[in-house]
Design an enzyme around this catalytic site. Sequence first.
Site, PDB file in Angstrom:
ATOM      1  N   ASP A   9       0.814  -1.222   0.000  1.00 32.04           N
ATOM      2  CA  ASP A   9       0.000   0.000   0.000  1.00 32.04           C
ATOM      3  C   ASP A   9       0.846   1.270   0.000  1.00 32.04           C
ATOM      4  O   ASP A   9       0.803   2.067   0.939  1.00 32.04           O
ATOM      5  CB  ASP A   9      -0.948  -0.021   1.204  1.00 32.04           C
ATOM      6  CG  ASP A   9      -1.926  -1.172   1.134  1.00 32.04           C
ATOM      7  OD1 ASP A   9      -2.304  -1.567   0.014  1.00 32.04           O
ATOM      8  OD2 ASP A   9      -2.302  -1.704   2.195  1.00 32.04           O
ATOM      9  N   ASP A  59      -6.807  -6.095  -4.638  1.00 32.20           N
ATOM     10  CA  ASP A  59      -7.736  -5.905  -3.514  1.00 32.20           C
ATOM     11  C   ASP A  59      -8.573  -4.659  -3.776  1.00 32.20           C
ATOM     12  O   ASP A  59      -8.337  -3.608  -3.198  1.00 32.20           O
ATOM     13  CB  ASP A  59      -6.922  -5.760  -2.218  1.00 32.20           C
ATOM     14  CG  ASP A  59      -7.813  -5.615  -0.995  1.00 32.20           C
ATOM     15  OD1 ASP A  59      -9.047  -5.712  -1.125  1.00 32.20           O
ATOM     16  OD2 ASP A  59      -7.247  -5.412   0.104  1.00 32.20           O
ATOM     17  N   LYS A  61     -11.920  -4.709  -3.512  1.00 36.34           N
ATOM     18  CA  LYS A  61     -13.169  -4.857  -2.733  1.00 36.34           C
ATOM     19  C   LYS A  61     -14.353  -4.381  -3.559  1.00 36.34           C
ATOM     20  O   LYS A  61     -15.140  -3.524  -3.145  1.00 36.34           O
ATOM     21  CB  LYS A  61     -13.096  -4.097  -1.418  1.00 36.34           C
ATOM     22  CG  LYS A  61     -12.046  -4.672  -0.484  1.00 36.34           C
ATOM     23  CD  LYS A  61     -12.143  -4.095   0.916  1.00 36.34           C
ATOM     24  CE  LYS A  61     -11.007  -4.585   1.765  1.00 36.34           C
ATOM     25  NZ  LYS A  61      -9.682  -4.061   1.343  1.00 36.34           N
ATOM     26  N   SER A 111     -11.230  -6.689   9.344  1.00 34.39           N
ATOM     27  CA  SER A 111     -10.344  -6.735  10.514  1.00 34.39           C
ATOM     28  C   SER A 111     -10.447  -5.517  11.432  1.00 34.39           C
ATOM     29  O   SER A 111      -9.972  -5.553  12.558  1.00 34.39           O
ATOM     30  CB  SER A 111      -8.898  -6.863  10.027  1.00 34.39           C
ATOM     31  OG  SER A 111      -8.589  -5.823   9.130  1.00 34.39           O
ATOM     32  N   GLN A 169      -2.200  -3.832  12.738  1.00 29.61           N
ATOM     33  CA  GLN A 169      -3.555  -3.853  13.323  1.00 29.61           C
ATOM     34  C   GLN A 169      -3.629  -4.749  14.570  1.00 29.61           C
ATOM     35  O   GLN A 169      -4.692  -4.911  15.162  1.00 29.61           O
ATOM     36  CB  GLN A 169      -4.582  -4.332  12.298  1.00 29.61           C
ATOM     37  CG  GLN A 169      -4.768  -3.375  11.114  1.00 29.61           C
ATOM     38  CD  GLN A 169      -5.855  -3.872  10.168  1.00 29.61           C
ATOM     39  OE1 GLN A 169      -7.026  -3.935  10.520  1.00 29.61           O
ATOM     40  NE2 GLN A 169      -5.465  -4.245   8.962  1.00 29.61           N
TER      41      GLN A 169
END
Length: 210
Positions: A9, A59, A61, A111, A169
Amino acid sequence: MKRLILALDVYERERALEIAECTADYLWAVKVNWPLIIGSGLGIVTELKQVTGLPVIADLKLADIPNTNGLIARRVFGAGADYVIAHGFTGRDSVKAVMELGETIIVVEMSHPGAREFIQPATDKLIELTNELEPFGVIAPATRPERVSYIRSRLKDGIKILTPGVGAQGGKAGEVLKAGADYIIVGRSIYESENPRESARRLHEEILGV
Ligand code: XMP
């Protein structure tokens, strides 16, 4: 066996290619998300595959009507993505529009803390949808190993569980793999570290020790 997925990212093309190349030895796949696609263009998918030789997971989504999901997925698979992540809450027609074009991964739970508000109450239905459609895999939260165990217990054999949330996280690789995850997805703990290769190597060692 390699079970680590790098969540790349960053915005910058050169930084992305550099990090991917130096960590590739320890990865199963590289995951690209909107920040990198917005920053570097869709061509980064093709370049990452060339540089690392690894599968690329897009990713995105996806959460739109079937036609729009299909329009997006067609270009992304066309650029060389091996897997595309789609939301399941938009319904089976939207998910099928992606699955018709290539390997798909469905989000069944997320998450972050806010996932408890709307996604977690729908997880059982999303698992049912997944068992019916039989995609490559699902996304489940590494931050809640007990939820990964639960999802594993209800998911058909052969459908993979990919878990983001390790490191930044708070999730722990060993715990979530023991709970039934097949792959862990790690972003900041690798790409923000002083030595991304060493961070990826340590995670890979931890995975081998499980
Ligand atoms: P970090 O930096 O937290 O990056 O290691 C995690 C990566 O995974 C994505 N992510 C998720 N994707 N469901 C998803 O589909 C989730 O619950 C989830 N949590 C994190 C995040 O966007 C980043 O790319």
